[in-house]
Design a protein around this motif. Sequence first.
Motif, PDB file in Angstrom:
ATOM      1  N   PRO A 168       0.886  -1.169  -0.005  1.00 31.66           N
ATOM      2  CA  PRO A 168       0.144  -0.145  -0.022  1.00 31.66           C
ATOM      3  C   PRO A 168       1.055   1.284  -0.126  1.00 31.66           C
ATOM      4  N   SER A 169       0.140   2.328  -0.252  1.00 31.40           N
ATOM      5  CA  SER A 169       1.047   3.638  -0.485  1.00 31.40           C
ATOM      6  C   SER A 169       1.218   4.281   0.931  1.00 31.40           C
ATOM      7  N   PRO A 170       2.082   5.090   1.331  1.00 25.92           N
ATOM      8  CA  PRO A 170       2.392   5.397   2.592  1.00 25.92           C
ATOM      9  C   PRO A 170       0.901   6.148   3.163  1.00 25.92           C
ATOM     10  N   GLY A 171       1.095   6.354   4.357  1.00 29.56           N
ATOM     11  CA  GLY A 171      -0.322   6.647   5.141  1.00 29.56           C
ATOM     12  C   GLY A 171       0.165   8.316   5.292  1.00 29.56           C
ATOM     13  N   PRO A 172      -0.785   8.709   6.148  1.00 31.67           N
ATOM     14  CA  PRO A 172      -0.607  10.397   6.636  1.00 31.67           C
ATOM     15  C   PRO A 172       0.523  10.391   7.652  1.00 31.67           C
ATOM     16  N   PRO A 173       1.049  11.645   7.510  1.00 32.86           N
ATOM     17  CA  PRO A 173       1.979  11.589   8.781  1.00 32.86           C
ATOM     18  C   PRO A 173       1.801  11.304  10.014  1.00 32.86           C
ATOM     19  N   VAL A 174       2.941  10.754  10.726  1.00 33.90           N
ATOM     20  CA  VAL A 174       2.577  10.456  12.264  1.00 33.90           C
ATOM     21  C   VAL A 174       2.977  11.085  13.324  1.00 33.90           C
ATOM     22  N   LEU A 175       2.234  11.103  14.342  1.00 31.24           N
ATOM     23  CA  LEU A 175       2.499  11.958  15.686  1.00 31.24           C
ATOM     24  C   LEU A 175       2.539  11.006  16.668  1.00 31.24           C
ATOM     25  N   ALA A 176       3.562  10.743  17.532  1.00 34.02           N
ATOM     26  CA  ALA A 176       3.423  10.034  18.437  1.00 34.02           C
ATOM     27  C   ALA A 176       3.612  10.834  19.676  1.00 34.02           C
ATOM     28  N   VAL A 177       2.701  10.755  20.820  1.00 41.99           N
ATOM     29  CA  VAL A 177       2.586  11.445  21.917  1.00 41.99           C
ATOM     30  C   VAL A 177       2.639  10.610  23.336  1.00 41.99           C
ATOM     31  N   LYS A 178       3.471  10.695  24.282  1.00 38.68           N
ATOM     32  CA  LYS A 178       3.498  10.071  25.315  1.00 38.68           C
ATOM     33  C   LYS A 178       2.523  10.925  26.405  1.00 38.68           C
ATOM     34  N   SER A 218       1.462   2.498  34.582  1.00 39.49           N
ATOM     35  CA  SER A 218       1.559   2.411  33.320  1.00 39.49           C
ATOM     36  C   SER A 218       1.442   3.661  32.816  1.00 39.49           C
ATOM     37  N   ARG A 219       1.993   3.912  31.410  1.00 40.53           N
ATOM     38  CA  ARG A 219       1.862   5.136  30.627  1.00 40.53           C
ATOM     39  C   ARG A 219       1.432   4.852  29.002  1.00 40.53           C
ATOM     40  N   LEU A 220       0.797   5.591  28.308  1.00 44.60           N
ATOM     41  CA  LEU A 220       0.234   5.524  27.240  1.00 44.60           C
ATOM     42  C   LEU A 220       1.442   6.150  26.187  1.00 44.60           C
ATOM     43  N   LEU A 221       1.200   5.491  24.913  1.00 46.51           N
ATOM     44  CA  LEU A 221       2.007   6.166  23.704  1.00 46.51           C
ATOM     45  C   LEU A 221       0.912   6.166  22.800  1.00 46.51           C
ATOM     46  N   ALA A 222       0.514   7.348  22.443  1.00 44.18           N
ATOM     47  CA  ALA A 222      -0.652   7.443  21.527  1.00 44.18           C
ATOM     48  C   ALA A 222       0.001   7.795  20.070  1.00 44.18           C
ATOM     49  N   ILE A 223      -0.707   6.992  19.018  1.00 51.08           N
ATOM     50  CA  ILE A 223      -0.151   7.285  17.612  1.00 51.08           C
ATOM     51  C   ILE A 223      -1.266   8.015  16.825  1.00 51.08           C
ATOM     52  N   PHE A 224      -1.050   9.023  16.282  1.00 48.19           N
ATOM     53  CA  PHE A 224      -1.995   9.875  15.490  1.00 48.19           C
ATOM     54  C   PHE A 224      -1.580   9.997  14.099  1.00 48.19           C
ATOM     55  N   ALA A 225      -2.335   9.442  13.036  1.00 45.00           N
ATOM     56  CA  ALA A 225      -2.224   9.534  11.886  1.00 45.00           C
ATOM     57  C   ALA A 225      -3.507  10.164  11.135  1.00 45.00           C
ATOM     58  N   HIS A 268       9.435   7.791  10.246  1.00 41.31           N
ATOM     59  CA  HIS A 268      10.271   8.878  10.945  1.00 41.31           C
ATOM     60  C   HIS A 268       9.300   9.802  11.464  1.00 41.31           C
ATOM     61  N   PRO A 269       8.579   9.382  12.807  1.00 48.07           N
ATOM     62  CA  PRO A 269       7.276   9.999  13.164  1.00 48.07           C
ATOM     63  C   PRO A 269       7.946  11.353  13.863  1.00 48.07           C
ATOM     64  N   THR A 270       7.021  12.235  14.358  1.00 44.60           N
ATOM     65  CA  THR A 270       7.268  13.449  15.392  1.00 44.60           C
ATOM     66  C   THR A 270       6.787  12.777  16.715  1.00 44.60           C
ATOM     67  N   LEU A 271       7.804  12.969  17.601  1.00 45.67           N
ATOM     68  CA  LEU A 271       7.800  12.448  18.931  1.00 45.67           C
ATOM     69  C   LEU A 271       7.480  13.598  19.986  1.00 45.67           C
TER      70      LEU A 271
END
Length: 325
Positions: free
Chosen positions: A56-66, A95-102, A128-131
């Motif tokens: 598949p083609s690449p998806g939207p840009p990825v943002l990862a947030v702690k 526990s801590r969350l890592l949320a992936i937004f695209a 190469h997401p933004t963290l």
Amino acid sequence: MRRGRMRTLFAAALILLAVFGTAACGLFSTPRAGSPAPPEQQPATSGTAPPSAGIPSPGPPVLAVKIDNVADARPPVGIGAADVIYVEPVEGGYSRLLAIFASHQPPTIGPVRSARETDAVLLPQFGHPTLAYSGAAPELLPLIAAAPVTDASDGHQPAAYSRDESRTAPHNLFLDPAKLPPGAPWPGQNRIVAGPTPGGGTPTDHYEVTFPAATVGFQWSAAEHRWLASMDGAPFASVDGGRLGPPTVVIERVKVRESAIRDAAGNPSPIAETVGSGAVSVLRDGRSFEGTWSRPAPDAAATYTGPSGEPLLPAPGQVWIVLTP
């Protein structure tokens, strides 16, 4: 030259992290060789678009947030829009969350807290997401600097962060994602597969994961067709979206080892090892499907298969992945 040395350091560090044990976490892609290409990831509010032939083609840009997840940090803001939410063990048994937004980025996300070593191995699968995070142990900063991420901490991007004075620090830092540099597109071969309900499975209406000082629970709602999330026995709801609950929950049994890093109280920071293979339970459609996860490298997404090798795919929508021993 310095950047080249840092990349070499990061690659070596990932190898060391991987060889200490086997575990995995990642996304629902089909096996990389000799198998159909993985279909595309779903937005949190829509169904599956079938993949084209090949990768598949690449998806939207990825943002990862702690995301902070202790009691004083609740309720969270914005995480109902995430494509994927990881639940990670952290020091003190919490526990801590890592949320992936695209697919979607809400106007505000938080509370934001610090990164962990586990994240350095999880994030390469997203390209190469933004963290976005708030600080990290000094020993961890070189690994983040060398990782394939755009470092968007509050130290690097202060204009994107603000404090909610109605909450207690340090559990009150919030992010405006529109003020961050965008991440790279989600690699096509690693985007999530959604598919029909697998055959078999065990009827399940409740599932709970226990950490030393925290619990994460999921109650199946046939009316809403999702797993209603609870934290420490209480309903888990966001300020902007109400009760949180994904259509699919993945329970990955991983090896967790102690890091050399300690918190201020002297508690070791655990590392959930996320490359290798192991047992997995995929919860969807009111059933639990047992199988095996496999993730061969940090830049690969995990695959999930049943006892006969059949793929265990998620329902369309948000996916939670809980890392637990």
